[in-house]
Design a protein around this motif. Structure first.
Motif, PDB file in Angstrom:
ATOM      1  N   CYS A  66      28.025  69.373  -0.234  1.00 35.71           N
ATOM      2  CA  CYS A  66      29.160  68.949  -1.674  1.00 35.71           C
ATOM      3  C   CYS A  66      29.290  70.842  -2.020  1.00 35.71           C
ATOM      4  CB  CYS A  66      28.200  68.796  -2.734  1.00 35.71           C
ATOM      5  SG  CYS A  66      29.678  68.224  -4.264  1.00 35.71           S
ATOM      6  N   THR A 195      42.168  71.539  10.316  1.00 35.33           N
ATOM      7  CA  THR A 195      41.104  72.349   9.387  1.00 35.33           C
ATOM      8  C   THR A 195      41.398  72.345   8.414  1.00 35.33           C
ATOM      9  OG1 THR A 195      42.858  74.126   9.753  1.00 35.33           O
ATOM     10  CG2 THR A 195      41.481  73.917  11.787  1.00 35.33           C
ATOM     11  N   ALA A 199      36.944  69.735   8.578  1.00 36.09           N
ATOM     12  CA  ALA A 199      36.716  70.290  10.155  1.00 36.09           C
ATOM     13  C   ALA A 199      35.803  71.928   9.722  1.00 36.09           C
ATOM     14  CB  ALA A 199      38.261  70.742  10.538  1.00 36.09           C
ATOM     15  N   GLN A 201      33.568  72.470   7.806  1.00 40.40           N
ATOM     16  CA  GLN A 201      32.329  72.928   7.705  1.00 40.40           C
ATOM     17  C   GLN A 201      32.075  72.351   8.713  1.00 40.40           C
ATOM     18  OE1 GLN A 201      31.632  69.722   4.217  1.00 40.40           O
ATOM     19  NE2 GLN A 201      31.411  71.549   3.188  1.00 40.40           N
ATOM     20  N   THR A 219      48.287  73.741  10.676  1.00 41.17           N
ATOM     21  CA  THR A 219      48.003  74.642   9.134  1.00 41.17           C
ATOM     22  C   THR A 219      47.068  75.213   8.549  1.00 41.17           C
ATOM     23  OG1 THR A 219      49.695  72.617   7.900  1.00 41.17           O
ATOM     24  CG2 THR A 219      48.546  74.586   6.269  1.00 41.17           C
ATOM     25  N   ILE A 360      49.138  74.583  16.539  1.00 40.34           N
ATOM     26  CA  ILE A 360      49.418  73.754  17.396  1.00 40.34           C
ATOM     27  C   ILE A 360      51.124  72.932  16.819  1.00 40.34           C
ATOM     28  CG2 ILE A 360      47.557  72.029  18.009  1.00 40.34           C
ATOM     29  CD1 ILE A 360      48.646  69.819  15.292  1.00 40.34           C
TER      30      ILE A 360
HETATM   31  O1  N01 Z   1      41.531  65.553   4.744  1.00 38.54           O
HETATM   32  P1  N01 Z   1      42.688  67.355   4.486  1.00 38.54           P
HETATM   33  P2  N01 Z   1      39.737  67.164   4.665  1.00 38.54           P
HETATM   34  N1  N01 Z   1      47.204  66.513  14.167  1.00 38.54           N
HETATM   35  O2  N01 Z   1      43.351  66.598   4.477  1.00 38.54           O
HETATM   36  C1  N01 Z   1      45.654  68.430   9.843  1.00 38.54           C
HETATM   37  C2  N01 Z   1      37.483  66.727  -0.235  1.00 38.54           C
HETATM   38  N2  N01 Z   1      36.050  67.116   1.138  1.00 38.54           N
HETATM   39  O3  N01 Z   1      39.019  65.522   5.295  1.00 38.54           O
HETATM   40  O4  N01 Z   1      46.879  70.668   6.452  1.00 38.54           O
HETATM   41  C3  N01 Z   1      47.247  67.889  13.753  1.00 38.54           C
HETATM   42  O5  N01 Z   1      41.655  68.078   3.512  1.00 38.54           O
HETATM   43  C4  N01 Z   1      45.872  69.003   9.023  1.00 38.54           C
HETATM   44  O6  N01 Z   1      46.632  69.785   8.794  1.00 38.54           O
HETATM   45  P3  N01 Z   1      47.893  70.052   7.794  1.00 38.54           P
HETATM   46  C5  N01 Z   1      38.480  67.226  -0.388  1.00 38.54           C
HETATM   47  O7  N01 Z   1      38.391  67.588  -1.134  1.00 38.54           O
HETATM   48  C6  N01 Z   1      35.543  67.476   0.255  1.00 38.54           C
HETATM   49  O8  N01 Z   1      39.015  68.237   5.166  1.00 38.54           O
HETATM   50  O9  N01 Z   1      48.083  68.326   6.784  1.00 38.54           O
HETATM   51  N3  N01 Z   1      46.378  68.207  12.732  1.00 38.54           N
HETATM   52  C7  N01 Z   1      44.397  68.971   8.039  1.00 38.54           C
HETATM   53  O10 N01 Z   1      44.235  70.857   8.486  1.00 38.54           O
HETATM   54  C8  N01 Z   1      38.854  68.509   0.631  1.00 38.54           C
HETATM   55  O11 N01 Z   1      40.343  68.409   0.035  1.00 38.54           O
HETATM   56  C9  N01 Z   1      34.082  68.197   0.849  1.00 38.54           C
HETATM   57  O12 N01 Z   1      49.103  70.461   8.316  1.00 38.54           O
HETATM   58  C10 N01 Z   1      46.217  66.941  11.378  1.00 38.54           C
HETATM   59  C11 N01 Z   1      43.463  68.598   8.147  1.00 38.54           C
HETATM   60  O13 N01 Z   1      44.091  68.024   9.823  1.00 38.54           O
HETATM   61  C12 N01 Z   1      39.623  66.505   0.992  1.00 38.54           C
HETATM   62  O14 N01 Z   1      38.272  65.369   0.910  1.00 38.54           O
HETATM   63  C13 N01 Z   1      33.947  68.464   2.080  1.00 38.54           C
HETATM   64  C14 N01 Z   1      47.025  65.871  11.547  1.00 38.54           C
HETATM   65  C15 N01 Z   1      42.887  67.482   6.772  1.00 38.54           C
HETATM   66  O15 N01 Z   1      42.825  68.392   5.830  1.00 38.54           O
HETATM   67  C16 N01 Z   1      40.210  66.333   2.227  1.00 38.54           C
HETATM   68  O16 N01 Z   1      39.093  67.596   3.138  1.00 38.54           O
HETATM   69  C17 N01 Z   1      34.838  67.519   3.066  1.00 38.54           C
HETATM   70  C18 N01 Z   1      47.655  65.340  12.605  1.00 38.54           C
HETATM   71  N4  N01 Z   1      47.955  64.202  13.490  1.00 38.54           N
HETATM   72  C19 N01 Z   1      36.166  66.877   2.196  1.00 38.54           C
HETATM   73  N5  N01 Z   1      46.971  65.244  10.445  1.00 38.54           N
HETATM   74  C20 N01 Z   1      33.220  68.855  -0.046  1.00 38.54           C
HETATM   75  O17 N01 Z   1      32.371  68.914  -0.981  1.00 38.54           O
HETATM   76  C21 N01 Z   1      46.240  66.258   9.944  1.00 38.54           C
HETATM   77  N6  N01 Z   1      45.893  67.157  10.144  1.00 38.54           N
HETATM   78  C22 N01 Z   1      32.649  70.403   0.844  1.00 38.54           C
END
Ligand code: N01
Length: 552
Positions: A66, A195, A199, A201, A219, A360
């Motif tokens: 978290c 990323t 990712a 983490q 991004t 990419i």
């Molecule tokens: O998802 P994201 P997440 N081809 O949407 C890329 C919570 N959370 O699961 O930015 C290639 O942030 C996409 O690229 P872009 C937290 O609120 C909390 O990581 O769309 N790449 C991006 O880089 C968080 O914000 C915790 O250009 C592609 C990534 O995938 C939310 O969940 C931990 C693509 C997605 O990032 C979401 O986080 C984890 C494609 N076709 C999550 N499509 C904690 O408490 C997407 N991407 C710590």
């Protein structure tokens, strides 16, 4: 991390009727069972997973933890629970949070009214009977008076729609639906796509033992050090010496948590030397201090630019290869307008000899092949592909439930051009449906557990009020709902958030209407608004006595 309690066994049969049906058994769902039982009403629920935990059940990816401090990211409703449970780290790991959810379910015997491994496929409102009928993929059918969804904001992972994936001979997994049995990546060729927070983490953990890891970035993201470690005793003291006072203080913050450098002052209120000093301290303290050290970071372009430049400087100091550092430096959107990530050695990981970064935008992904991934430049061999590509946020979990309200109107259709959800909890045309942490709620911009407790308590109070006053049907009014939608949009438009292509804006899902999907006015103001609505007899809702009307 707690005293032993007897296991609470799940329901095996579904009753024909319950006063309240709760969909989902994450942190909101299990608390809803506990709270609604106290109303003396019957409660039944469904959950797709095999057990409680929600987000923390599905997101078992390596490194998952978290980003809110453990002492804040926990239930506040039970003194016993607060006394019994001891968090071990400052930022809890996914296994520890899941263990906590399990403990809560056992302690309060919350599984006995929940059917697991069961997906709700339709929820239909019958106006004449003033009842909802909920059906599931297992053939169950149950009627209820009140329908409460606690399905999470980030619980529908985006499908990896990459050409050729079906031909891939290796293993592929999604961070948001990580296999329960675990995944072995030691010594293997691993590709990570995405990323974002998940990712960021996953990558440092996988890199430790992978043979080779290639990260595909679309991004670049802002990420700051979490500085995790054992939960310091002084922090425990600070919180628990007078917990009611601490909790009250949290409820008067914008995000349900506090930061060492949180301030109401703008950058311009500080001298250049003071500004620099605050930025340096913010980096040293970690967490969201870098987003909180001036009040106007996500409002004022100049302040934002100063933080971006400071961030770039830090990044260049960590990543040894200048070309890689440049790729990792976010461009094209303001700092903090995509959810700021908290990491443990994310950027440091790119100094490892077994880790590569592919941008990419320079080298697009063409397709997945039998043995790896083909870009415009070359083929990357892979044994394992990890998709960390995010979620259909806020609306995805709700439009998947097959909700039909008055006159058979579908929620999915009603929200085709974007969701309108009064206070982030109810929609016109859908009587007696409460959507905990729905679109336009403060939820994802605050401490989720506090906001869940707040919503559930408010729903319980609302139901109690209705019963006490002879009402049995409640529906959000259209004018109040439009007003709330306009207000949330206005508040968001005062910030820089709409400038980013984020999931907050629905921009990560093709075809999704672009609008800010949460309430950015602060948890404190949000709670105040709910209190005001309740004090005015649930202003903005139509309350009816359907039985009296029918017999009159
Ligand atoms: O998802 P994201 P997440 N081809 O949407 C890329 C919570 N959370 O699961 O930015 C290639 O942030 C996409 O690229 P872009 C937290 O609120 C909390 O990581 O769309 N790449 C991006 O880089 C968080 O914000 C915790 O250009 C592609 C990534 O995938 C939310 O969940 C931990 C693509 C997605 O990032 C979401 O986080 C984890 C494609 N076709 C999550 N499509 C904690 O408490 C997407 N991407 C710590």
């Amino acid at each position: 991390m707690s005293t032993a309690v007897q296991r609470s066994e799940p329901a095996t049969t579904v009753p024909p009727h319950a006063d309240i049906v709760v969909i989902g058994a994450g942190f909101g769902g299990i608390y809803a069972h506990h709270r609604f039982r106290k109303l003396g009403m019957s409660v039944f629920g469904f959950e797709q997973g095999t057990d409680v935990g929600g987000t923390w059940y599905w997101n078992r990816y390596p490194g998952a933890r978290c980003d809110v401090e453990s002492v804040d990211y926990c239930y506040s409703f039970s003194d016993d629970l607060l006394d019994e449970w001891q968090w071990s780290e400052r930022f809890s790991t996914q296994p520890e949070i899941l263990e906590y959810a399990t403990y809560v379910a056992d302690k309060f015997d919350l599984r006995r009214d929940i059917k697991f491994e069961t997906k709700v496929v339709s929820c239909r409102y019958d106006e004449a009977a003033n009842l909802w009928t909920v059906t599931t993929d297992k053939g169950d059918s149950i009627t209820c008076h009140y329908l409460v969804t606690t399905v999470g904001c980030l619980s529908v992972p985006k499908d990896p729609e990459f050409e050729g994936l079906e031909n891939f001979k290796g293993q592929w997994v999604q961070t948001g639906a990580w296999p329960k049995e675990g995944v072995d990546w030691a010594g293997k060729n691993v590709l990570v796509i995405g990323t974002g927070s998940s990712a960021i983490q996953t990558i440092p953990e996988v890199a430790k033992t992978a043979g080779h890891l290639t990260v595909f970035q679309r991004t670049a993201n802002y990420s700051v050090p979490a500085y995790n470690g054992p939960l310091p005793e002084h922090r425990r003291e600070e919180v628990f010496a007078d917990y009611p006072a601490y909790l009250d203080m949290l409820k008067h913050t914008r995000g349900g948590q506090t930061f060492e450098l949180g301030t109401d002052l703008r950058a311009a209120d500080f001298s250049p030397e003071e500004q620099r000093d605050r930025l340096e301290k913010a980096w040293r303290y970690g967490r969201w201090n870098l987003q909180s050290c001036f009040r106007d970071i996500t409002i004022n372009e100049d302040t934002n630019q100063m933080v971006r430049e400071f961030f770039a400087e830090k990044l260049r100091g960590i990543v040894k290869d200048p070309a890689t550092a440049e790729k990792l430096n976010p461009k094209g959107y303001p700092f903090g307008t995509k959810r700021l990530c908290l990491d443990s050695d994310y950027f440091e990981t790119f100094n490892r000899p077994n880790v590569d970064l592919v941008d990419i935008n320079e080298e697009p992904i063409v397709r997945i092949t039998e043995s790896g991934l083909q870009t415009s430049e070359k083929e990357y061999p892979a044994d394992l592909i990890i998709f960390a590509i995010g979620f259909d946020a806020m609306t995805g979990p709700l439009v998947n439930l097959g909700i039909e309200g008055r006159g058979g109107a579908s929620l999915t259709e009603a929200w085709q051009d974007g969701p309108e959800c009064y206070l982030g909890i109810a929609a016109p045309g859908f009587p007696n449906l409460f959507m905990v942490n729905g679109p336009s709620s403060v939820s994802v911009l605050s401490n989720m557990i506090l906001t869940l407790e707040h919503h559930v308590d408010w729903v319980a109070d609302c139901i109690e009020y209705m019963r006490g006053n002879g009402f049995d049907r409640l529906e959000a009014r259209k004018d109040a709902t439009h007003e709330w939608a306009a207000h949330t949009e206005m508040v968001a438009n005062r910030t820089l958030f709409p400038k980013a292509n984020s999931w907050y804006m629905g921009a990560n899902v093709e075809g999704k209407p672009r609008m800010f999907l949460a309430y950015i006015g602060g948890f404190d103001n949000y709670v105040a608004r709910f209190n005001e609505v309740a004090a005015k007899g649930f202003e903005g809702f139509d309350l009816n006595r359907s039985k009296v009307e029918q017999t009159a």
